[in-house]
Design a protein around this motif. Structure first.
Motif, PDB file in Angstrom:
ATOM      1  N   GLY A 110       0.792  -1.216   0.000  1.00 35.16           N
ATOM      2  CA  GLY A 110       0.000   0.000   0.000  1.00 35.16           C
ATOM      3  C   GLY A 110       0.824   1.264   0.000  1.00 35.16           C
ATOM      4  N   ARG A 111       2.140   1.136   0.155  1.00 32.48           N
ATOM      5  CA  ARG A 111       3.004   2.306   0.106  1.00 32.48           C
ATOM      6  C   ARG A 111       3.285   2.686  -1.335  1.00 32.48           C
ATOM      7  NH1 ARG A 111       6.068   2.544   5.021  1.00 32.48           N
ATOM      8  NH2 ARG A 111       7.235   4.285   4.135  1.00 32.48           N
ATOM      9  N   ASP A 112       3.805   3.871  -1.532  1.00 30.60           N
ATOM     10  CA  ASP A 112       4.164   4.332  -2.863  1.00 30.60           C
ATOM     11  C   ASP A 112       5.248   3.437  -3.469  1.00 30.60           C
ATOM     12  OD1 ASP A 112       6.092   6.380  -4.547  1.00 30.60           O
ATOM     13  OD2 ASP A 112       3.956   6.839  -4.760  1.00 30.60           O
ATOM     14  N   HIS A 113       5.224   3.290  -4.799  1.00 28.50           N
ATOM     15  CA  HIS A 113       6.211   2.442  -5.465  1.00 28.50           C
ATOM     16  C   HIS A 113       7.634   2.926  -5.216  1.00 28.50           C
ATOM     17  CE1 HIS A 113       3.214   0.631  -8.590  1.00 28.50           C
ATOM     18  NE2 HIS A 113       3.152   0.029  -7.418  1.00 28.50           N
ATOM     19  N   LEU A 114       7.814   4.218  -5.061  1.00 25.96           N
ATOM     20  CA  LEU A 114       9.153   4.735  -4.780  1.00 25.96           C
ATOM     21  C   LEU A 114       9.661   4.216  -3.446  1.00 25.96           C
ATOM     22  CD1 LEU A 114      11.547   6.517  -5.502  1.00 25.96           C
ATOM     23  CD2 LEU A 114      10.334   8.463  -4.484  1.00 25.96           C
ATOM     24  N   ASP A 115       8.792   4.139  -2.455  1.00 26.15           N
ATOM     25  CA  ASP A 115       9.182   3.585  -1.160  1.00 26.15           C
ATOM     26  C   ASP A 115       9.590   2.116  -1.307  1.00 26.15           C
ATOM     27  OD1 ASP A 115       8.579   6.002   0.020  1.00 26.15           O
ATOM     28  OD2 ASP A 115       6.560   5.394   0.631  1.00 26.15           O
ATOM     29  N   GLN A 116       8.839   1.374  -2.112  1.00 26.65           N
ATOM     30  CA  GLN A 116       9.156  -0.034  -2.328  1.00 26.65           C
ATOM     31  C   GLN A 116      10.487  -0.198  -3.052  1.00 26.65           C
ATOM     32  OE1 GLN A 116       5.714  -1.356  -4.472  1.00 26.65           O
ATOM     33  NE2 GLN A 116       4.333  -1.150  -2.712  1.00 26.65           N
TER      34      GLN A 116
END
Length: 305
Positions: free
Chosen positions: A88-94
């Motif tokens: 559920g986090r932003d793809h950048l965080d992933q």
């Protein structure tokens, strides 16, 4: 003609290895909407586990099975401990988090196994050439990779398309919120999918280990090709990953085999040998660009959410 047949088989073998890596990646990306840059590290860990367990047990088959199980458990533990908190986090965080995992795994391997590469020797029964057709011999191990990868691909298709868990996986790719509302344990489903993806990556790594040196960072370059494959085939599509992997494997292998001879007609021998691998990669990226222009969702996209 014989060289063409042999190189075509090499392209098929490489393409099927890429499929094993890309299939797990496209399942995780398509179902969990999770960008996992550390997928290549699981490929690397499968190779290191195989080299270690084969040396410990002095049995190639037993070592391979133990390595496959170890990679599966590593993937489940990784999802449970670290990655579950990033859903559920932003793809950048992933991307940033899984890039950190790449560094972690590389340093962990350097600490445990040392900076030098490892080798995985083959048993004698896998080193003999096999006559495929009259006059055409092919290494038994490379042929076994083709057979095993095709069997895994068929089994994966049956699991995804013909079983209850496959129905849940496909439903999760199409509408995660709905299957959660129906009482399905979505966290358990995600753990199983990630574990399956890790096992497939580990299988690709351990099968590639006897061909290449087992070394730190070995999964990073091949991960780029895996991402190219899921873009061409369609995110979340097993069938698309299979066909795209065969295309990419053939282009890469045949390009590296035959382009040097063509380039020597206009370039020096050294320049032709240097330019051929780069040109093969350019052809793969050109194919991806064409697919993105003509069919942005990929050749065989999964059902839309």
């Amino acid at each position: 003609m014989l060289v063409l047949v042999e190189q075509s088989l090499n392209g098929l073998q490489f393409g099927l290895l890429l499929f094993l890596l890309a299939a797990g990646l496209t399942l995780v990306f398509g179902i969990m909407d999770f960008v996992n840059l550390a997928h290549g590290s699981l490929y690397m860990m499968g190779a290191y586990f195989a080299a270690t367990f084969v040396a410990w047990t002095n049995s190639f088959v037993l070592g391979i099975l133990l390595a496959l199980g170890a990679t599966l458990l590593l993937g489940i533990a990784l999802e449970f401990i670290a990655l579950r908190h990033l859903y559920g986090r932003d793809h950048l965080d992933q991307v940033l988090a899984t890039f950190g995992l790449i560094l972690f795994f590389n340093d962990a391997v350097r600490l445990i196994w040392g900076p030098a590469g490892l080798s995985l020797p083959l048993p004698a029964w896998l080193t003999v050439p096999v006559q495929i057709v009259p006059g055409v011999f092919y290494p038994a191990y490379r042929l076994s990779i083709i057979v095993v990868a095709l069997a895994v691909a068929a089994l994966l298709y049956i699991v995804v398309m013909r079983t209850r868990i496959g129905m849940l996986i496909r439903a999760g790719a199409s509408n995660r919120e709905m299957i959660g509302a129906l009482g399905i344990n979505i966290k358990l489903l995600f753990t199983l999918v990630f574990g399956l993806g890790a096992a497939l990556a580990g299988l690709a790594g351990l099968m590639q280990a006897p061909i290449l040196t087992v070394q730190i960072g070995m999964g990073e370059n091949i991960l780029i090709l895996a991402f190219v494959i899921i873009v061409i085939g369609g995110i979340g599509s097993i069938r698309g990953a299979f066909l795209a992997a065969i295309f990419v494997g053939m282009i890469d292998t045949l390009g590296r085999a035959f382009l040097p001879d063509l380039l020597r007609m206009v370039l020096s021998s050294a320049a032709a040998s240097t330019a051929a691998p780069a040109l093969s990669s350019m052809l793969i990226y050109l194919l991806m660009a064409i697919v993105l222009v003509v069919r942005p969702e990929g050749l065989f996209p999964a059902a839309k959410r």
